[in-house]
Design a protein around this motif. Structure first.
Motif, PDB file in Angstrom:
ATOM      1  N   VAL A 114      59.424 114.366  42.927  1.00 53.22           N
ATOM      2  CA  VAL A 114      59.756 114.884  41.589  1.00 53.22           C
ATOM      3  C   VAL A 114      60.259 113.745  40.709  1.00 53.22           C
ATOM      4  O   VAL A 114      59.874 113.624  39.538  1.00 53.22           O
ATOM      5  CB  VAL A 114      60.800 116.024  41.690  1.00 53.22           C
ATOM      6  CG1 VAL A 114      61.386 116.361  40.331  1.00 53.22           C
ATOM      7  CG2 VAL A 114      60.173 117.255  42.327  1.00 53.22           C
ATOM      8  N   LEU A 115      61.111 112.883  41.272  1.00 52.13           N
ATOM      9  CA  LEU A 115      61.639 111.750  40.515  1.00 52.13           C
ATOM     10  C   LEU A 115      60.529 110.761  40.147  1.00 52.13           C
ATOM     11  O   LEU A 115      60.464 110.271  39.014  1.00 52.13           O
ATOM     12  CB  LEU A 115      62.739 111.045  41.315  1.00 52.13           C
ATOM     13  CG  LEU A 115      63.446 109.894  40.624  1.00 52.13           C
ATOM     14  CD1 LEU A 115      64.106 110.356  39.326  1.00 52.13           C
ATOM     15  CD2 LEU A 115      64.486 109.265  41.544  1.00 52.13           C
ATOM     16  N   ARG A 116      59.616 110.491  41.098  1.00 51.43           N
ATOM     17  CA  ARG A 116      58.488 109.587  40.802  1.00 51.43           C
ATOM     18  C   ARG A 116      57.616 110.153  39.681  1.00 51.43           C
ATOM     19  O   ARG A 116      57.206 109.434  38.773  1.00 51.43           O
ATOM     20  CB  ARG A 116      57.642 109.388  42.057  1.00 51.43           C
ATOM     21  CG  ARG A 116      58.105 108.265  42.917  1.00 51.43           C
ATOM     22  CD  ARG A 116      57.096 107.957  44.023  1.00 51.43           C
ATOM     23  NE  ARG A 116      57.850 107.708  45.230  1.00 51.43           N
ATOM     24  CZ  ARG A 116      57.970 108.532  46.256  1.00 51.43           C
ATOM     25  NH1 ARG A 116      57.338 109.683  46.259  1.00 51.43           N
ATOM     26  NH2 ARG A 116      58.703 108.227  47.288  1.00 51.43           N
ATOM     27  N   VAL A 123      57.202 106.768  31.629  1.00 49.41           N
ATOM     28  CA  VAL A 123      56.504 105.499  31.363  1.00 49.41           C
ATOM     29  C   VAL A 123      55.296 105.759  30.462  1.00 49.41           C
ATOM     30  O   VAL A 123      55.023 104.988  29.532  1.00 49.41           O
ATOM     31  CB  VAL A 123      56.089 104.812  32.684  1.00 49.41           C
ATOM     32  CG1 VAL A 123      55.115 103.670  32.435  1.00 49.41           C
ATOM     33  CG2 VAL A 123      57.318 104.294  33.431  1.00 49.41           C
ATOM     34  N   LEU A 124      54.592 106.856  30.686  1.00 46.81           N
ATOM     35  CA  LEU A 124      53.426 107.168  29.868  1.00 46.81           C
ATOM     36  C   LEU A 124      53.805 107.492  28.425  1.00 46.81           C
ATOM     37  O   LEU A 124      52.969 107.383  27.524  1.00 46.81           O
ATOM     38  CB  LEU A 124      52.640 108.327  30.484  1.00 46.81           C
ATOM     39  CG  LEU A 124      51.900 107.994  31.781  1.00 46.81           C
ATOM     40  CD1 LEU A 124      51.294 109.247  32.392  1.00 46.81           C
ATOM     41  CD2 LEU A 124      50.832 106.940  31.525  1.00 46.81           C
ATOM     42  N   ASP A 172      65.762 108.703  28.402  1.00 50.17           N
ATOM     43  CA  ASP A 172      64.783 109.779  28.542  1.00 50.17           C
ATOM     44  C   ASP A 172      65.459 111.006  29.153  1.00 50.17           C
ATOM     45  O   ASP A 172      66.034 110.938  30.232  1.00 50.17           O
ATOM     46  CB  ASP A 172      63.624 109.323  29.433  1.00 50.17           C
ATOM     47  CG  ASP A 172      62.479 110.292  29.388  1.00 50.17           C
ATOM     48  OD1 ASP A 172      62.611 111.365  30.022  1.00 50.17           O
ATOM     49  OD2 ASP A 172      61.462 110.000  28.723  1.00 50.17           O
ATOM     50  N   PRO A 173      65.405 112.160  28.457  1.00 45.61           N
ATOM     51  CA  PRO A 173      66.089 113.363  28.943  1.00 45.61           C
ATOM     52  C   PRO A 173      65.497 113.893  30.254  1.00 45.61           C
ATOM     53  O   PRO A 173      66.212 114.419  31.093  1.00 45.61           O
ATOM     54  CB  PRO A 173      65.915 114.377  27.817  1.00 45.61           C
ATOM     55  CG  PRO A 173      64.835 113.844  26.940  1.00 45.61           C
ATOM     56  CD  PRO A 173      64.775 112.364  27.155  1.00 45.61           C
ATOM     57  N   GLU A 174      64.199 113.739  30.459  1.00 50.68           N
ATOM     58  CA  GLU A 174      63.585 114.233  31.679  1.00 50.68           C
ATOM     59  C   GLU A 174      64.079 113.448  32.894  1.00 50.68           C
ATOM     60  O   GLU A 174      64.303 114.003  33.964  1.00 50.68           O
ATOM     61  CB  GLU A 174      62.067 114.161  31.597  1.00 50.68           C
ATOM     62  CG  GLU A 174      61.376 114.854  32.760  1.00 50.68           C
ATOM     63  CD  GLU A 174      59.867 114.818  32.647  1.00 50.68           C
ATOM     64  OE1 GLU A 174      59.214 115.255  33.617  1.00 50.68           O
ATOM     65  OE2 GLU A 174      59.318 114.357  31.631  1.00 50.68           O
ATOM     66  N   ALA A 176      66.989 111.939  33.077  1.00 53.18           N
ATOM     67  CA  ALA A 176      68.402 112.281  33.274  1.00 53.18           C
ATOM     68  C   ALA A 176      68.519 113.574  34.083  1.00 53.18           C
ATOM     69  O   ALA A 176      69.376 113.701  34.945  1.00 53.18           O
ATOM     70  CB  ALA A 176      69.101 112.423  31.937  1.00 53.18           C
ATOM     71  N   CYS A 177      67.624 114.526  33.843  1.00 50.28           N
ATOM     72  CA  CYS A 177      67.654 115.790  34.595  1.00 50.28           C
ATOM     73  C   CYS A 177      67.133 115.589  36.018  1.00 50.28           C
ATOM     74  O   CYS A 177      67.639 116.218  36.942  1.00 50.28           O
ATOM     75  CB  CYS A 177      66.776 116.844  33.893  1.00 50.28           C
ATOM     76  SG  CYS A 177      67.429 117.314  32.287  1.00 50.28           S
ATOM     77  N   ALA A 178      66.142 114.718  36.215  1.00 47.74           N
ATOM     78  CA  ALA A 178      65.550 114.525  37.538  1.00 47.74           C
ATOM     79  C   ALA A 178      66.487 113.741  38.454  1.00 47.74           C
ATOM     80  O   ALA A 178      66.458 113.949  39.668  1.00 47.74           O
ATOM     81  CB  ALA A 178      64.229 113.796  37.411  1.00 47.74           C
ATOM     82  N   ALA A 179      67.280 112.871  37.908  1.00 47.42           N
ATOM     83  CA  ALA A 179      68.177 112.070  38.745  1.00 47.42           C
ATOM     84  C   ALA A 179      69.346 112.911  39.120  1.00 47.42           C
ATOM     85  O   ALA A 179      69.825 113.067  40.151  1.00 47.42           O
ATOM     86  CB  ALA A 179      68.660 110.837  37.995  1.00 47.42           C
TER      87      ALA A 179
END
Length: 179
Positions: A114-116, A123-124, A172-174, A176-179
């Motif tokens: 999920v983190l990757r 990055v995209l 990046d908010p996404e 921050a949520c994934a970590a």
């Protein structure tokens, strides 16, 4: 005053025992292989052989049977290596408890994926130029100079663009949520 250089071993060519010199020339490679088998690297083997040959040279008059010289030198090699091994400094100390490091539980492979995925999506979202520089620097493991040459820009441009891209990734908010 003129400085002259002399060989390290000045008596090698004018040895007191010419038979010793001829023995070393004839049997040197074989003895070197024996020394190499007793040590972990070629430099140590050369030092070991040199020490054993020095001991042999000092005892040359006392050696009665010169047909058994190989055995004498091999014994000197083994004894010298044993002495070196015994003298080495031991860095291990016995203790009551094993000092094993605490092994943190490994992360769940699904969470890692999920983190990757979140990282790649972030990055995209970077501008094309920054994305190219981040991929070359951190995924392809190129240096700043190699990245600059490949993209035809200056090293300073690579440094500043990568710095800005990393700043965007940190915000990046996404991520921050994934970590």
């Amino acid at each position: 005053m003129t400085a002259t250089t002399t060989p390290v071993c000045t008596s090698a060519s004018t040895a007191v025992y010419p038979s010793f010199s001829s023995y070393v020339r004839a049997r040197g490679p074989v003895l070197q292989r024996t020394a190499r088998s007793l040590t972990s690297n070629p430099c140590d083997a050369e030092d070991l052989l040199q020490t054993a040959l020095t001991k042999t040279y000092l005892a040359w008059e006392r050696i009665e049977d010169h047909r058994a010289l190989d055995g004498y030198v091999r014994r000197a090699l083994v004894n010298t290596r044993t002495s070196q091994w015994r003298k080495r400094k031991v860095e291990e100390f016995p203790c009551d408890e094993l000092p094993e490091p605490y092994a943190a539980p490994s992360a769940d492979p699904a969470e890692q994926q999920v983190l990757r995925d979140a990282m790649w999506r972030a990055v995209l979202r970077l501008p094309v130029r920054q994305r190219a520089m981040v991929v070359l620097r951190y995924y392809e493991d190129l240096t700043e100079v190699q990245t600059a040459e490949l993209l035809g820009v200056s090293v300073g441009t690579v440094k500043s663009a990568v710095s800005r891209a990393l700043g965007k990734l940190r915000e990046d908010p996404e991520l921050a949520c994934a970590a």
